[in-house]
Design a protein around this motif. Structure first.
Motif, PDB file in Angstrom:
ATOM      1  N   PHE A  41      19.268  27.552  97.809  1.00  0.00           N
ATOM      2  CA  PHE A  41      18.183  28.488  97.517  1.00  0.00           C
ATOM      3  C   PHE A  41      16.981  27.653  97.073  1.00  0.00           C
ATOM      4  CE2 PHE A  41      22.062  31.017  96.365  1.00  0.00           C
ATOM      5  CZ  PHE A  41      22.069  31.809  97.495  1.00  0.00           C
ATOM      6  N   ASP A  42      16.446  27.921  95.908  1.00  0.00           N
ATOM      7  CA  ASP A  42      15.337  27.095  95.420  1.00  0.00           C
ATOM      8  C   ASP A  42      15.738  26.364  94.143  1.00  0.00           C
ATOM      9  OD1 ASP A  42      15.396  29.517  94.073  1.00  0.00           O
ATOM     10  OD2 ASP A  42      13.244  29.840  94.129  1.00  0.00           O
ATOM     11  N   ILE A  43      17.020  25.968  94.118  1.00  0.00           N
ATOM     12  CA  ILE A  43      17.544  25.206  92.984  1.00  0.00           C
ATOM     13  C   ILE A  43      17.892  23.805  93.471  1.00  0.00           C
ATOM     14  CG2 ILE A  43      19.200  25.122  91.107  1.00  0.00           C
ATOM     15  CD1 ILE A  43      19.777  28.091  91.686  1.00  0.00           C
ATOM     16  N   ASN A  44      17.305  22.823  92.852  1.00  0.00           N
ATOM     17  CA  ASN A  44      17.476  21.424  93.211  1.00  0.00           C
ATOM     18  C   ASN A  44      18.510  20.787  92.295  1.00  0.00           C
ATOM     19  OD1 ASN A  44      14.959  21.101  95.053  1.00  0.00           O
ATOM     20  ND2 ASN A  44      14.265  22.198  93.236  1.00  0.00           N
ATOM     21  N   PHE A  45      19.489  20.104  92.892  1.00  0.00           N
ATOM     22  CA  PHE A  45      20.541  19.426  92.128  1.00  0.00           C
ATOM     23  C   PHE A  45      20.485  17.935  92.434  1.00  0.00           C
ATOM     24  CE2 PHE A  45      24.964  17.830  91.824  1.00  0.00           C
ATOM     25  CZ  PHE A  45      25.161  18.049  90.471  1.00  0.00           C
ATOM     26  N   TYR A  46      20.564  17.136  91.383  1.00  0.00           N
ATOM     27  CA  TYR A  46      20.505  15.683  91.504  1.00  0.00           C
ATOM     28  C   TYR A  46      21.857  15.110  91.068  1.00  0.00           C
ATOM     29  CZ  TYR A  46      15.663  16.835  92.020  1.00  0.00           C
ATOM     30  OH  TYR A  46      14.488  17.391  92.472  1.00  0.00           O
ATOM     31  N   PRO A  47      22.720  14.767  92.028  1.00  0.00           N
ATOM     32  CA  PRO A  47      24.086  14.348  91.706  1.00  0.00           C
ATOM     33  C   PRO A  47      24.207  13.128  90.800  1.00  0.00           C
ATOM     34  CG  PRO A  47      23.873  14.804  94.050  1.00  0.00           C
ATOM     35  CD  PRO A  47      22.499  14.850  93.465  1.00  0.00           C
ATOM     36  N   SER A  48      23.295  12.179  90.890  1.00  0.00           N
ATOM     37  CA  SER A  48      23.453  10.965  90.078  1.00  0.00           C
ATOM     38  C   SER A  48      23.251  11.228  88.587  1.00  0.00           C
ATOM     39  CB  SER A  48      22.510   9.859  90.542  1.00  0.00           C
ATOM     40  OG  SER A  48      21.172  10.209  90.290  1.00  0.00           O
ATOM     41  N   THR A  49      22.450  12.230  88.260  1.00  0.00           N
ATOM     42  CA  THR A  49      22.221  12.557  86.849  1.00  0.00           C
ATOM     43  C   THR A  49      22.906  13.862  86.451  1.00  0.00           C
ATOM     44  OG1 THR A  49      20.187  13.769  87.346  1.00  0.00           O
ATOM     45  CG2 THR A  49      19.974  11.409  86.822  1.00  0.00           C
ATOM     46  N   GLY A  50      23.226  14.697  87.447  1.00  0.00           N
ATOM     47  CA  GLY A  50      23.849  15.984  87.165  1.00  0.00           C
ATOM     48  C   GLY A  50      22.855  17.058  86.754  1.00  0.00           C
ATOM     49  N   THR A  51      21.577  16.732  86.793  1.00  0.00           N
ATOM     50  CA  THR A  51      20.566  17.703  86.362  1.00  0.00           C
ATOM     51  C   THR A  51      20.160  18.604  87.524  1.00  0.00           C
ATOM     52  OG1 THR A  51      18.786  16.117  86.800  1.00  0.00           O
ATOM     53  CG2 THR A  51      19.656  16.199  84.559  1.00  0.00           C
TER      54      THR A  51
END
Length: 97
Positions: A41-51
C-alpha cells in the motif's frame, strides 16, 4: 566480512523473506523499491533496520521489525494522509482474520 555484518545481512534477509511470504499468503502486492525497501500500500518497510513509515508522514511508525509491520498493516492503521477512512484490514482481507 565480519561476523557483525554477516549477522545483519542474515537478519535483513530473514525480515524480507517474512514480509514477502506473508504478503504472498494474503494476496497482497509487494513493491520492491530497492535492496532495503519494500512497500505494501503506502507503507514503506526497511528490512535492515526494521523501521516503517507511511507515505506523507515525517515520523517513523511505532514498532520495529517484520512482526510489528505486519500487525500495523493487519490492524488497519491509517495508511497515509490520502486515505479518507480507516477500514480494518481483517474486514477487507478476512483470510487472515
Amino acid at each position: 566480512m565480519s561476523s557483525h555484518w554477516n549477522a545483519k545481512a542474515i537478519r535483513t534477509a530473514e525480515a524480507k523473506q517474512t514480509i514477502e511470504e506473508w504478503a504472498k499468503a494474503n494476496g497482497l502486492h509487494i513493491e520492491h523499491c530497492g535492496d532495503n525497501h519494500l512497500k505494501i500500500f503506502d507503507i514503506n518497510f526497511y528490512p535492515s533496520t526494521g523501521t516503517f513509515i507511511v507515505d506523507g508522514r515525517l515520523e517513523k511508525e511505532p514498532g520495529k521489525g517484520p512482526s510489528d509491520f505486519i500487525k500495523f498493516v493487519e490492524l488497519g492503521a491509517q495508511f497515509g494522509s490520502r486515505r479518507r477512512s480507516v477500514i480494518p484490514f481483517s474486514v477487507t482481507h478476512p483470510k487472515i482474520a
